[in-house]
Enzyme design. Structure first.
Site, PDB file in Angstrom:
ATOM      1  N   ARG A   5       6.984 -48.561  35.208  1.00  0.00           N
ATOM      2  CA  ARG A   5       6.691 -49.227  33.932  1.00  0.00           C
ATOM      3  C   ARG A   5       5.219 -48.994  33.589  1.00  0.00           C
ATOM      4  NH1 ARG A   5       9.086 -52.709  37.562  1.00  0.00           N
ATOM      5  NH2 ARG A   5      11.138 -53.575  37.048  1.00  0.00           N
ATOM      6  N   HIS A  56      22.112 -79.963  61.887  1.00  0.00           N
ATOM      7  CA  HIS A  56      22.315 -79.582  60.489  1.00  0.00           C
ATOM      8  C   HIS A  56      21.165 -78.702  59.995  1.00  0.00           C
ATOM      9  CE1 HIS A  56      21.682 -80.274  56.114  1.00  0.00           C
ATOM     10  NE2 HIS A  56      22.980 -80.102  56.073  1.00  0.00           N
ATOM     11  N   ARG A 110      39.065 -83.935  58.281  1.00  0.00           N
ATOM     12  CA  ARG A 110      37.962 -82.995  58.080  1.00  0.00           C
ATOM     13  C   ARG A 110      38.278 -82.037  56.943  1.00  0.00           C
ATOM     14  NH1 ARG A 110      34.928 -82.152  63.239  1.00  0.00           N
ATOM     15  NH2 ARG A 110      35.882 -83.403  64.870  1.00  0.00           N
ATOM     16  N   ARG A 141       8.655 -44.361  32.602  1.00  0.00           N
ATOM     17  CA  ARG A 141       8.986 -44.887  31.277  1.00  0.00           C
ATOM     18  C   ARG A 141       7.724 -44.918  30.427  1.00  0.00           C
ATOM     19  NH1 ARG A 141      11.476 -50.814  30.828  1.00  0.00           N
ATOM     20  NH2 ARG A 141       9.308 -51.455  31.110  1.00  0.00           N
ATOM     21  N   GLU A 163      19.575 -49.398  26.869  1.00  0.00           N
ATOM     22  CA  GLU A 163      19.325 -50.846  26.944  1.00  0.00           C
ATOM     23  C   GLU A 163      19.731 -51.568  25.672  1.00  0.00           C
ATOM     24  OE1 GLU A 163      15.026 -51.451  27.381  1.00  0.00           O
ATOM     25  OE2 GLU A 163      14.766 -49.378  26.731  1.00  0.00           O
ATOM     26  N   MET A 205      30.534 -80.452  53.414  1.00  0.00           N
ATOM     27  CA  MET A 205      31.751 -81.180  53.077  1.00  0.00           C
ATOM     28  C   MET A 205      31.901 -82.395  53.998  1.00  0.00           C
ATOM     29  SD  MET A 205      32.769 -79.156  50.696  1.00  0.00           S
ATOM     30  CE  MET A 205      34.480 -79.569  50.439  1.00  0.00           C
ATOM     31  N   SER A 222      19.181 -43.831  32.185  1.00  0.00           N
ATOM     32  CA  SER A 222      18.863 -44.881  33.139  1.00  0.00           C
ATOM     33  C   SER A 222      19.204 -46.203  32.460  1.00  0.00           C
ATOM     34  CB  SER A 222      17.380 -44.848  33.508  1.00  0.00           C
ATOM     35  OG  SER A 222      17.082 -45.857  34.437  1.00  0.00           O
ATOM     36  N   ARG A 257      35.042 -70.749  64.287  1.00  0.00           N
ATOM     37  CA  ARG A 257      34.827 -70.035  63.025  1.00  0.00           C
ATOM     38  C   ARG A 257      33.802 -68.945  63.283  1.00  0.00           C
ATOM     39  NH1 ARG A 257      31.730 -75.014  59.917  1.00  0.00           N
ATOM     40  NH2 ARG A 257      29.910 -75.114  61.280  1.00  0.00           N
ATOM     41  N   CYS A 315      18.246 -49.060  36.581  1.00  0.00           N
ATOM     42  CA  CYS A 315      16.890 -49.430  36.998  1.00  0.00           C
ATOM     43  C   CYS A 315      16.556 -50.890  36.715  1.00  0.00           C
ATOM     44  CB  CYS A 315      15.854 -48.523  36.325  1.00  0.00           C
ATOM     45  SG  CYS A 315      15.823 -48.683  34.529  1.00  0.00           S
ATOM     46  N   GLY A 355      28.031 -78.371  57.008  1.00  0.00           N
ATOM     47  CA  GLY A 355      27.357 -79.609  56.651  1.00  0.00           C
ATOM     48  C   GLY A 355      27.522 -80.059  55.217  1.00  0.00           C
ATOM     49  N   GLY A 397      18.932 -49.738  31.634  1.00  0.00           N
ATOM     50  CA  GLY A 397      18.007 -50.877  31.732  1.00  0.00           C
ATOM     51  C   GLY A 397      18.779 -52.165  31.545  1.00  0.00           C
ATOM     52  N   THR A 398      19.412 -52.607  32.604  1.00  0.00           N
ATOM     53  CA  THR A 398      20.386 -53.702  32.471  1.00  0.00           C
ATOM     54  C   THR A 398      19.739 -55.054  32.197  1.00  0.00           C
ATOM     55  OG1 THR A 398      20.439 -53.799  34.892  1.00  0.00           O
ATOM     56  CG2 THR A 398      22.229 -52.608  33.786  1.00  0.00           C
ATOM     57  N   ASN A 399      18.414 -55.187  32.405  1.00  0.00           N
ATOM     58  CA  ASN A 399      17.763 -56.438  32.024  1.00  0.00           C
ATOM     59  C   ASN A 399      17.856 -56.624  30.508  1.00  0.00           C
ATOM     60  OD1 ASN A 399      17.056 -56.528  34.699  1.00  0.00           O
ATOM     61  ND2 ASN A 399      14.887 -56.114  34.378  1.00  0.00           N
ATOM     62  N   ASP A 400      17.352 -55.632  29.758  1.00  0.00           N
ATOM     63  CA  ASP A 400      17.394 -55.740  28.296  1.00  0.00           C
ATOM     64  C   ASP A 400      18.799 -55.552  27.754  1.00  0.00           C
ATOM     65  OD1 ASP A 400      14.810 -56.418  27.902  1.00  0.00           O
ATOM     66  OD2 ASP A 400      14.157 -54.541  26.999  1.00  0.00           O
ATOM     67  N   LYS A 449      38.937 -73.617  58.687  1.00  0.00           N
ATOM     68  CA  LYS A 449      39.184 -74.468  59.849  1.00  0.00           C
ATOM     69  C   LYS A 449      40.673 -74.545  60.154  1.00  0.00           C
ATOM     70  CE  LYS A 449      36.764 -78.241  59.984  1.00  0.00           C
ATOM     71  NZ  LYS A 449      35.769 -77.988  61.048  1.00  0.00           N
ATOM     72  N   TYR A 506      22.600 -43.033  41.204  1.00  0.00           N
ATOM     73  CA  TYR A 506      21.644 -43.769  42.032  1.00  0.00           C
ATOM     74  C   TYR A 506      21.450 -45.170  41.471  1.00  0.00           C
ATOM     75  CZ  TYR A 506      18.153 -42.968  38.373  1.00  0.00           C
ATOM     76  OH  TYR A 506      17.491 -42.958  37.177  1.00  0.00           O
TER      77      TYR A 506
END
Length: 889
Positions: free
Chosen positions: A576, A470, A98, A632, A760, A109, A779, A354, A846, A107, A781-784, A28, A866
């Protein structure tokens, strides 16, 4: 010494670049200085930088003498410019206070208007303005707003007093009330303040000013602001600036007005002046939805069949000046602008501009059209779209042919459609959503305190408010459909019931909203699937031209594969296979295999599964013909397949001929204390190689069958999961190669294939150079990998991760956005060491992070080939990959 306060308007010097830097001056403040510097009618004021907010919050919540002196100079600048003094009983200066964060948080702040009024200055304002009604109306607004924002007194107490006043005098609206009524109400408001805080409303204007500044700083750490930042991935360490600005008044009679406008339609992206205004009103009347506003243009008024005149008709000179400003600001900022304005006795003033919040549909249309107009280039068009906003367009919409029981029609405030149970407050909406229910939040009007319920809800319905209320602004930003100003809606909060039109409904009943046309319908309405066409397809085309990385999908059914292909997936990054075995027709054979005590028993069970598994792969490969498909091999914790209740044990005993008690003993023998780190992944293939033999055979038989049928085989990439050592992969790769050769010999044909692994485990990442001797692809396996690196179970960490994010321990939930400093470093090490061993190794991701824009940006930096995302996130991944490539270039 670093400047802490910047002046704008009048004869202020706007040359310091920090004053127009949103990081320091907030959005602002930076835009007010920019507008003032190009000669637009901006009331004078000053901005306290975000650095002062952070210093205040990090310290003892006190103000330095340096800041107090700088604010005094800022006040003097405003006083000199307008020729009035703050606190002058005869001719008072009034100011607004303000917030202004670097990133817009509509809405969230706090704001205080009409600051400087007290029991003496209100009389001077009445005298100088010649309008006692206006003066006392402004004073009662100030008391209510200041009491709410600064003193923490429930604004509902003031609304109740106002409602009683109206009822006692038979007034329908605020505009019918005269000066004596507002003066009497001020007295009632002051009694409320004294009763609630045991001291009178502050009369000293300096106390008022510093109280408001403190409240704005404190609002940065309010619960609603924290929730909004968490939902929108806004850093918690930015702070907010404070803008103190001379008041201009839209409530000085019929030649005054206030409004909110956009240079284009924020819902559809259409190029016309979109907005609302109110005669004889202040800004909060429009935004809060207290009064239903009027249309800005004649064309829109006529289209809606509204009676009250548009601003174009009622104030043609002020409207013409506003239209000129619209064009100037859009060309200056090269984007759609959200503008707040006031007309004071015929003169136009700009209070804010804005970059406007918009729906995904509008963002795409604006990007394409602005590129066509030459306002922006193609790179800017692609970079301008928020990838996560595309999610709004990737889900079903209402079927236009489906029957609709329309209960009421309001304003189409935010497009899209949703069905769900009615929830009458934000806490209920959140509670029900957390238990898995689809919810529609229904309110008279929303407020910033409803933010958590608005996010939890599938859609939002309000009885009051307009297209810039709002509810409308926040819903558009969240991608939630919203119908506002539905005058046929009345709510009985005590009975937890509501009336919509002629229908009586209870909380928990199901309704459907169509945010595109404002309809509210009884029950659930049928939907149709989305498609990638028009502006969406055009932007995706531009994104594909710009991106370097491929985009695949995580899918294990033909239906998911078809969806992903329709959204542009270039193959499968993760199939999977364990998900294929939970079907009721197959689970018994899987249990027989697991519980078998000898190899011959396992092979007998696997023989039942082979044709089913082969059929699965054929169906997938037919959809993905000609594309790479990473399959897999089985990676379940075995306990997921085992029976748990007596009925399951009885059925299994009957199917296998095994004694039920013996079965239970066998299950107990297979029990693991930590199955996620137990007998799963490649460990299963090492100990029970016949399982992986069956799966490999199913893969190669299926790909040969598809090749024979269509002449276009996919490229199977056989993934060995949970590898920690080269030797594990060496053994299992030899198994896969042996089975492949057997099938090729039987079928009299060959197909190309790859064998690789999922990285992983931290050890696998560190030993990637050695493992790459056996792997043709990695590949991630970023979850595990996140679980094993951080020592967190994603199934259990949800109980405390929110607190970790709020306290800045994690910038974001590491299961949503990749922990780049830790887990990301392992990915980078593995990629570097893998390439050093095998220059042509294929690298991809993946895990669920493959659909997260920030994580995709990291993948581009590391140079992965990829990313793979769930089907509905494929367009998000395509756009994110393009943006990452453009930013890196």
């Amino acid at each position: 010494m670093t400047q802490t306060v910047y002046h704008f308007g009048g004869d202020a010097d706007h040359s310091d670049p920090r004053q127009k830097d949103k990081k320091f001056a907030g959005g602002k403040g930076a835009n007010l200085a920019e507008m003032a510097s190009i000669g637009l009618p901006v009331p004078p004021g000053f901005t306290i930088t975000t650095e002062e907010c952070l210093a205040y919050l990090d310290g003892a919540h006190e103000f330095s003498d340096t800041l107090r002196d700088a604010v005094a100079q800022g006040v003097a600048h405003v006083e000199a410019t307008v020729g009035k003094k703050l606190g002058d009983a005869a001719d008072p200066l009034l100011v607004s206070v303000r917030s202004g964060a670097a990133i817009s948080m509509p809405g969230m702040m706090d704001t205080v208007l009409n600051l400087g009024l007290n029991d003496e200055t209100v009389k001077g304002l009445a005298e100088t303005s010649g309008d006692a009604r206006f003066a006392w109306d402004s004073y009662r607004r100030f008391i209510q707003m200041y009491s709410d924002v600064v003193l923490g007194i429930d604004h509902g107490l003031f609304e109740e007093a106002l409602e009683i006043m109206r009822e006692d005098h038979g007034f329908y609206s605020d505009t019918e009330m005269e000066a004596q009524h507002w003066e009497a109400l001020v007295g009632e408001y002051q009694k409320i303040v004294e009763r609630e805080q045991d001291k009178p409303f502050p009369q000293d204007v300096q106390t008022q000013l510093w109280g408001a500044i403190e409240a704005v700083f404190d609002s940065w750490d309010s619960e609603r602001a924290k929730i909004y930042r968490r939902l929108n991935d806004i850093p918690h360490d930015l702070g907010t600036a404070v803008n103190v600005q001379a008041m201009v008044f839209g409530n000085m009679g019929d030649t005054s007005a206030t409004g909110v406008a956009f240079t284009r339609d924020p819902s559809t992206g259409e190029k016309y002046y979109y907005g609302e205004w109110l005669v004889n009103a202040q800004g909060e009347d429009v935004v809060a939805g207290i009064r239903t506003p009027q249309y800005l243009t004649k064309a829109r008024r006529e289209e809606a069949g509204a009676d009250k005149p548009s601003m174009e008709e009622a104030m043609p000179d002020a409207y013409a000046e506003l239209a000129r400003v619209f064009d100037l600001l859009e060309k200056h900022y090269k984007d759609m602008q959200d503008i707040e304005f006031t007309v004071q006795q015929g003169q136009l003033f700009l209070l804010q501009t804005r970059t406007g919040k918009r729906t995904a549909k509008a963002a795409l249309k604006m990007a394409v059209e602005m590129e066509g107009e030459g306002l922006i280039d193609r790179k800017t068009a692609v970079l301008r779209i928020d990838p996560m906003a595309l999610d709004q367009l990737l889900h079903p919409t209402l079927d236009p042919e489906a029957p609709r029981d329309i209960l009421a029609t309001g304003l189409p405030a935010s497009p899209g459609a949703a069905s769900g149970k009615i929830a009458l407050d934000a806490d209920t909406a959140e509670l029900w959503a957390n238990r898995g229910d689809a919810v529609i939040l229904v309110r008279v009007e929303t407020s910033p305190e409803d933010i958590h319920g608005m996010h939890a809800a599938k859609g939002i319905l309000t009885a009051r408010g307009g297209m810039t209320s709002h509810a409308a602004v926040v819903a558009r930003g969240m991608g939630r459909p919203c119908v506002s100003g539905a005058s046929g809606v009345s709510i009985d909060r005590k009975a937890r019931t509501l009336r919509i039109g002629q229908a009586e409904l209870a909380e928990g009943d199901v309704i459907t909203l169509d945010g595109g046309n404002g309809q509210v319908m009884r029950g659930q309405v049928d939907t149709i699937e989305p498609e990638l066409a028009g502006d969406f397809a055009k932007v995706m085309e531009w994104a594909d031209e710009a991106r370097r990385m491929g985009v695949r999908t995580n899918a294990e059914t033909p239906e998911d594969c078809k969806t992903a292909r329709s959204f542009g997936a270039e193959g499968i990054g993760l199939c999977r296979t364990e998900h294929m075995f939970f079907d009721a027709d197959r689970i018994m054979a899987v249990r027989e295999m697991i519980l078998a005590e000898r190899e011959d028993g396992r092979r007998a069970a696997l023989a039942k599964l082979l044709p089913e598994q082969r059929s699965d792969f054929e169906a997938i490969f037919e959809v993905m013909a000609g594309l790479p498909c990473t399959i897999r091999l089985l990676d379940p914790p075995l306990h997921e397949f085992l029976p748990s209740d007596d009925g399951d044990f009885a059925d299994l005993a009957q199917a296998t001929g095994m004694d039920e008690e013996r079965l239970k003993r066998r299950v107990a023998e297979l029990h693991e204390f930590n199955p996620m780190l137990g007998h799963r992944g490649c460990r299963l293939g090492i100990t029970y190689p016949e399982i992986y033999e069956m799966q490999a055979r199913a893969i190669f038989e299926a790909v040969c069958a598809v090749k024979e049928k269509s002449g276009k085989a996919p490229l199977p990439e056989v993934m060995i999961p949970l590898v920690a050592t080269k030797r594990e992969l060496e053994i299992l790769r030899a198994l896969v190669d042996r089975v492949a050769e057997e099938v090729f010999a039987e079928k009299g044909t060959r197909v190309e294939y790859l064998v690789g692994t999922m990285i992983e485990l931290p050890r696998a990442a560190l030993m990637a150079g050695e493992i790459a001797e056996e792997a043709r692809f990695f590949s991630f396996g970023t979850n595990d990998l996140t679980q094993t690196t951080l020592g967190l179970s994603r199934d259990d960490a949800g109980r405390f991760l929110g607190a970790y994010v709020d306290r800045g321990i994690f910038a974001r939930d590491p299961f949503v956005s990749l922990d780049i400093d830790g887990v990301g470093q392992l990915v980078e090490i593995a990629a570097e060491r893998g390439r050093a061993t095998r220059g042509d190794i294929k690298l991809g991701i993946c895990g669920e992070h493959g659909g997260d824009p920030a994580s995709i940006g990291f993948c581009e930096k590391v140079g992965l080939d990829y990313v793979s995302a769930s089907p509905f996130r494929v367009p998000i991944a395509r756009l994110s990959a393009a943006q990452a490539a453009l930013r890196k270039a």
